[in-house]
Scaffold this motif. Sequence first.
Motif, mmCIF file in Angstrom:
data_model
loop_
_atom_site.group_PDB
_atom_site.id
_atom_site.type_symbol
_atom_site.label_atom_id
_atom_site.label_comp_id
_atom_site.label_asym_id
_atom_site.label_seq_id
_atom_site.Cartn_x
_atom_site.Cartn_y
_atom_site.Cartn_z
ATOM 1 N N VAL A 177 63.991 47.055 34.518
ATOM 2 C CA VAL A 177 64.933 46.849 33.426
ATOM 3 C C VAL A 177 64.201 46.620 32.107
ATOM 4 C CG1 VAL A 177 65.209 44.333 33.673
ATOM 5 C CG2 VAL A 177 67.110 45.704 32.792
ATOM 6 N N PHE A 291 69.360 46.688 35.665
ATOM 7 C CA PHE A 291 70.050 45.460 35.256
ATOM 8 C C PHE A 291 71.175 45.132 36.232
ATOM 9 C CE2 PHE A 291 73.624 43.441 33.064
ATOM 10 C CZ PHE A 291 73.022 42.258 32.654
ATOM 11 N N CYS A 295 72.095 41.957 39.247
ATOM 12 C CA CYS A 295 73.373 41.259 39.460
ATOM 13 C C CYS A 295 73.945 41.530 40.847
ATOM 14 C CB CYS A 295 74.388 41.703 38.400
ATOM 15 S SG CYS A 295 73.882 41.441 36.686
#
Length: 460
Positions: A177, A291, A295
């Motif tokens: 990321v 990214f 999560c």
Amino acid sequence: MSNSAYRTTPQQIETMPPGIGYIIGNEAAERFSYYGMGAVLYQFLTEYLRDSSGAMAPMTAEMAKAWQHYFYAAVYALPLLGAILSDWWLGKYKTIVLISLLYCVGHGVLALVEVPGLTGFEPKWLIAAGLVLLAIGAGGIKPCVSAHVGDQFGERNKHLINKVFGWFYFSINAGAVVSTLLCPWLLKHYGPGWAFGIPGIIMAVATFVFWLGRYKYVHIPAGGAKFVQETFSGEGLRAVANLIPLYLFIFPFFMLFDQTHTAWVEQAKSMNGNFGLFTMLPAQLQAVNPFLILCFIPLFAYVLYPLMGRWFEPTPLRKIGIGLFLTALSFVIIALAEQRIVDGERPHMLWQIIAYVVITAGEVMVSVTALEFSYTQAPKKMKSLIMGVYLLVAIALGNILTAKVNEYIDAQKKVGATILDGANYYWFFAAVMLVSAVIYVIWSQFYRGRVYIQGDEGVA
């Protein structure tokens, strides 16, 4: 120092093994270097490539896609050789350290493309040489690192393997990321030398971090003759035969997924990247995937999978099946966005972000699961080899076929024919994935395997 200074069997503990932090730190840095380079490669080939005189000589979109997907294919085909080198002769630790040095050299070669007058080489072939070295480096260590993670566990803490492989994948995307945001910015503002050079420096750091943990690791000795015997034993051949059909169903996933680095970047060039406070570069949009991984891994592990467990057991094979269907859906979204571009509109990059949400959910369910599942299904002396077979059949084959499709499209354009243009390109891949997913669901009902953990005798 002799191998006797290293532990060769897992500690009988119920907590995390002591070397895991070094391995994950190394993986984060190594993946920064790999994904940072990959994030700018397509844009470099189509917008920045020059000839030996310094004049612009960019590739067509189709040829740039083919080059990048052939590179990915090499990266994922060579792990089989690295696995044999590791499991048969050197062991995982030595293989990782030695091949990482070639990796660093490859990055250095790429950084020289900005100064063709200094090197005297055609930049196109300098890029090719650098990519070969990177493929050997990244590919050679790939099965060894993931198998090295699993080797740290024994019978008493094997219940932690699934979480560690999740965090292993988490570290990959933490590095990715940052690099996929930084390297396109470096390319635009400072040129190819910096965009390719910074990942090389980070790779050197990754190698150093891995070396620091050498006394913390479990060093499973190379199998030698036993590796050959086990590989060609009935049990070894049965393990490979059981897994290859699974990998053949997974390779269409990588035909689609790895195009987020090529075809999706090309599409993003025709999209509105204005997000109010900032404008996103087309190549930076790739950062959405890692990214989201950051999560999604804890979300899936601690929320969604337990939630699924209320209605059905989310076995590895079921997770993979769901992920394949999600991947097909992501390309449906991309096809709809492409049709708007063909119609003269400039759709917002939010279209791709939505598609990234869907394909990243598919990635967690397919790629993370397949990584863990492959390790547990491999006999003890074949851990790296099975990882190599997975990477060859599932990922390299998928990228080769994607490259072949784009070479064919480019050849047809040169003779004035049009094939798979516009949204049809994405509809084609969505259909391939959907058909594969349906057949996979039927096949998975008949899979039978066996679980192997270091220090355990195997569970049917």
